[in-house]
Design a protein around this motif. Sequence first.
Motif, mmCIF file in Angstrom:
data_model
loop_
_atom_site.group_PDB
_atom_site.id
_atom_site.type_symbol
_atom_site.label_atom_id
_atom_site.label_comp_id
_atom_site.label_asym_id
_atom_site.label_seq_id
_atom_site.Cartn_x
_atom_site.Cartn_y
_atom_site.Cartn_z
ATOM 1 N N GLY A 272 49.373 56.680 31.288
ATOM 2 C CA GLY A 272 50.288 56.343 32.368
ATOM 3 C C GLY A 272 49.532 55.928 33.622
ATOM 4 O O GLY A 272 48.323 56.096 33.727
ATOM 5 N N GLY A 273 50.270 55.344 34.576
ATOM 6 C CA GLY A 273 49.683 55.038 35.869
ATOM 7 C C GLY A 273 49.599 53.565 36.199
ATOM 8 O O GLY A 273 49.437 53.206 37.362
ATOM 9 N N PHE A 274 49.709 52.684 35.191
ATOM 10 C CA PHE A 274 49.648 51.256 35.478
ATOM 11 C C PHE A 274 50.313 50.469 34.367
ATOM 12 O O PHE A 274 50.211 50.832 33.194
ATOM 13 C CB PHE A 274 48.187 50.791 35.634
ATOM 14 N N MET A 275 51.031 49.441 34.702
ATOM 15 C CA MET A 275 51.664 48.528 33.740
ATOM 16 C C MET A 275 52.323 49.293 32.592
ATOM 17 O O MET A 275 52.106 49.008 31.410
ATOM 18 C CB MET A 275 50.610 47.545 33.190
ATOM 19 N N GLU A 276 53.157 50.280 32.962
ATOM 20 C CA GLU A 276 53.722 51.180 31.955
ATOM 21 C C GLU A 276 54.502 50.448 30.863
ATOM 22 O O GLU A 276 54.413 50.814 29.686
ATOM 23 C CB GLU A 276 54.619 52.222 32.623
ATOM 24 N N TYR A 277 55.255 49.458 31.244
ATOM 25 C CA TYR A 277 56.056 48.743 30.246
ATOM 26 C C TYR A 277 55.159 48.116 29.184
ATOM 27 O O TYR A 277 55.414 48.238 27.978
ATOM 28 C CB TYR A 277 56.911 47.665 30.919
ATOM 29 N N ASN A 278 54.087 47.446 29.630
ATOM 30 C CA ASN A 278 53.160 46.821 28.686
ATOM 31 C C ASN A 278 52.417 47.859 27.854
ATOM 32 O O ASN A 278 52.133 47.631 26.673
ATOM 33 C CB ASN A 278 52.153 45.942 29.435
ATOM 34 N N VAL A 279 52.109 48.993 28.481
ATOM 35 C CA VAL A 279 51.416 50.063 27.764
ATOM 36 C C VAL A 279 52.287 50.578 26.614
ATOM 37 O O VAL A 279 51.810 50.794 25.497
ATOM 38 C CB VAL A 279 51.043 51.214 28.723
ATOM 39 N N LEU A 280 53.579 50.765 26.889
ATOM 40 C CA LEU A 280 54.486 51.227 25.841
ATOM 41 C C LEU A 280 54.591 50.206 24.717
ATOM 42 O O LEU A 280 54.625 50.563 23.541
ATOM 43 C CB LEU A 280 55.880 51.492 26.434
ATOM 44 N N GLN A 281 54.628 48.937 25.079
ATOM 45 C CA GLN A 281 54.756 47.879 24.075
ATOM 46 C C GLN A 281 53.521 47.800 23.179
ATOM 47 O O GLN A 281 53.608 47.382 22.019
ATOM 48 C CB GLN A 281 54.968 46.523 24.761
ATOM 49 N N SER A 282 52.364 48.189 23.707
ATOM 50 C CA SER A 282 51.118 48.048 22.952
ATOM 51 C C SER A 282 50.654 49.349 22.305
ATOM 52 O O SER A 282 49.561 49.419 21.751
ATOM 53 C CB SER A 282 50.006 47.515 23.875
ATOM 54 N N THR A 283 51.484 50.388 22.369
ATOM 55 C CA THR A 283 51.139 51.662 21.737
ATOM 56 C C THR A 283 51.132 51.520 20.219
ATOM 57 O O THR A 283 51.978 50.830 19.651
ATOM 58 C CB THR A 283 52.157 52.748 22.151
ATOM 59 N N ARG A 284 50.200 52.166 19.568
ATOM 60 C CA ARG A 284 50.110 52.074 18.104
ATOM 61 C C ARG A 284 51.323 52.749 17.458
ATOM 62 O O ARG A 284 51.630 53.906 17.751
ATOM 63 C CB ARG A 284 48.824 52.729 17.607
ATOM 64 N N LEU A 285 51.960 52.026 16.552
ATOM 65 C CA LEU A 285 53.139 52.563 15.876
ATOM 66 C C LEU A 285 52.767 53.770 15.021
ATOM 67 O O LEU A 285 53.569 54.700 14.870
ATOM 68 C CB LEU A 285 53.782 51.480 15.010
ATOM 69 N N SER A 286 51.567 53.795 14.473
ATOM 70 C CA SER A 286 51.158 54.917 13.633
ATOM 71 C C SER A 286 51.158 56.224 14.408
ATOM 72 O O SER A 286 51.463 57.285 13.857
ATOM 73 C CB SER A 286 49.764 54.670 13.041
ATOM 74 N N LEU A 287 50.842 56.155 15.699
ATOM 75 C CA LEU A 287 50.832 57.366 16.525
ATOM 76 C C LEU A 287 52.250 57.896 16.716
ATOM 77 O O LEU A 287 52.508 59.093 16.510
ATOM 78 C CB LEU A 287 50.191 57.081 17.882
ATOM 79 N N THR A 288 53.182 57.025 17.091
ATOM 80 C CA THR A 288 54.555 57.483 17.294
ATOM 81 C C THR A 288 55.170 57.953 15.977
ATOM 82 O O THR A 288 55.914 58.931 15.947
ATOM 83 C CB THR A 288 55.434 56.371 17.912
ATOM 84 N N TYR A 289 54.833 57.288 14.888
ATOM 85 C CA TYR A 289 55.337 57.692 13.570
ATOM 86 C C TYR A 289 54.835 59.093 13.216
ATOM 87 O O TYR A 289 55.620 59.970 12.829
ATOM 88 C CB TYR A 289 54.887 56.683 12.514
ATOM 89 N N ASP A 290 53.527 59.293 13.343
ATOM 90 C CA ASP A 290 52.944 60.585 12.968
ATOM 91 C C ASP A 290 53.451 61.713 13.866
ATOM 92 O O ASP A 290 53.757 62.812 13.384
ATOM 93 C CB ASP A 290 51.420 60.524 13.040
ATOM 94 N N MET A 291 53.572 61.455 15.172
ATOM 95 C CA MET A 291 54.051 62.496 16.083
ATOM 96 C C MET A 291 55.524 62.801 15.828
ATOM 97 O O MET A 291 55.953 63.962 15.884
ATOM 98 C CB MET A 291 53.818 62.074 17.535
ATOM 99 N N GLY A 292 56.306 61.762 15.522
ATOM 100 C CA GLY A 292 57.710 61.985 15.194
ATOM 101 C C GLY A 292 57.864 62.821 13.937
ATOM 102 O O GLY A 292 58.740 63.691 13.856
ATOM 103 N N LYS A 293 57.008 62.572 12.945
ATOM 104 C CA LYS A 293 57.028 63.361 11.715
ATOM 105 C C LYS A 293 56.701 64.827 12.001
ATOM 106 O O LYS A 293 57.359 65.742 11.463
ATOM 107 C CB LYS A 293 56.011 62.799 10.720
ATOM 108 N N ILE A 294 55.685 65.060 12.823
ATOM 109 C CA ILE A 294 55.289 66.434 13.157
ATOM 110 C C ILE A 294 56.432 67.158 13.857
ATOM 111 O O ILE A 294 56.756 68.315 13.543
ATOM 112 C CB ILE A 294 54.025 66.437 14.031
ATOM 113 N N ILE A 295 57.073 66.493 14.816
ATOM 114 C CA ILE A 295 58.172 67.119 15.558
ATOM 115 C C ILE A 295 59.331 67.447 14.625
ATOM 116 O O ILE A 295 59.887 68.555 14.657
ATOM 117 C CB ILE A 295 58.639 66.205 16.714
#
Length: 200
Positions: free
Chosen positions: A151-174
């Motif tokens: 966080g801290g700069f160009m948040e919208y672009n940062v979210l768009q460029s986040t690796r899908l594997s990370l959100t997938y794996d964290m969602g699975k864990i939750i």
Amino acid sequence: MNSSAINTISESSTIYYKETGAVWRLSNYFIEQIPFDHPNLVFCCIGTDRSTGDALGPMTGSFLSQLKSFPFEIVGTLDNPLHALNIEEITDTLISSSIAPYIIAIDACLGNVNNIGQIIVQRGPLFPGKAVKKDLPPIGDVSIKAIVNIGGFMEYNVLQSTRLSLTYDMGKIISRSLLLAWHRYNLKVINNSNSNADDN
């Protein structure tokens, strides 16, 4: 939602999603914080399928919806996301229920580079849209946040460029941890009932 929540962490429990025993430890936090016996327990999974970083919420919602032994209402999935355009209307509908809901809010968030991959569980609401300066109402009696990027700069672009594997794996864990917490809660209720019967 086109944004994520950035909150001050207080009275919170935090765990790294790849940590050994993460599912079990996270289920401990959920058992401590979530009243599984509440008559109107609702899981609000906030985000949008149009952003890899902000897909954490709806991805988790989809995982939970596929769990037949998880009986609670799930709001926000990949097919029907809970995002900036509908969150106020849906929240108002939930609150107007004859039984006041107890809401567990799940969302992605941005943070320090050293904290990427951490899952935060805390009492109180999260503030969706704060990262990209959206003024949306707080939501949740308990919040679950996953730090998916910096966080801290160009948040919208940062979210768009986040690796899908990370959100997938964290969602699975939750989702796995929530299911485990629910099953452990049920076993505790059964054991307590059996103990009371033995005492009588």
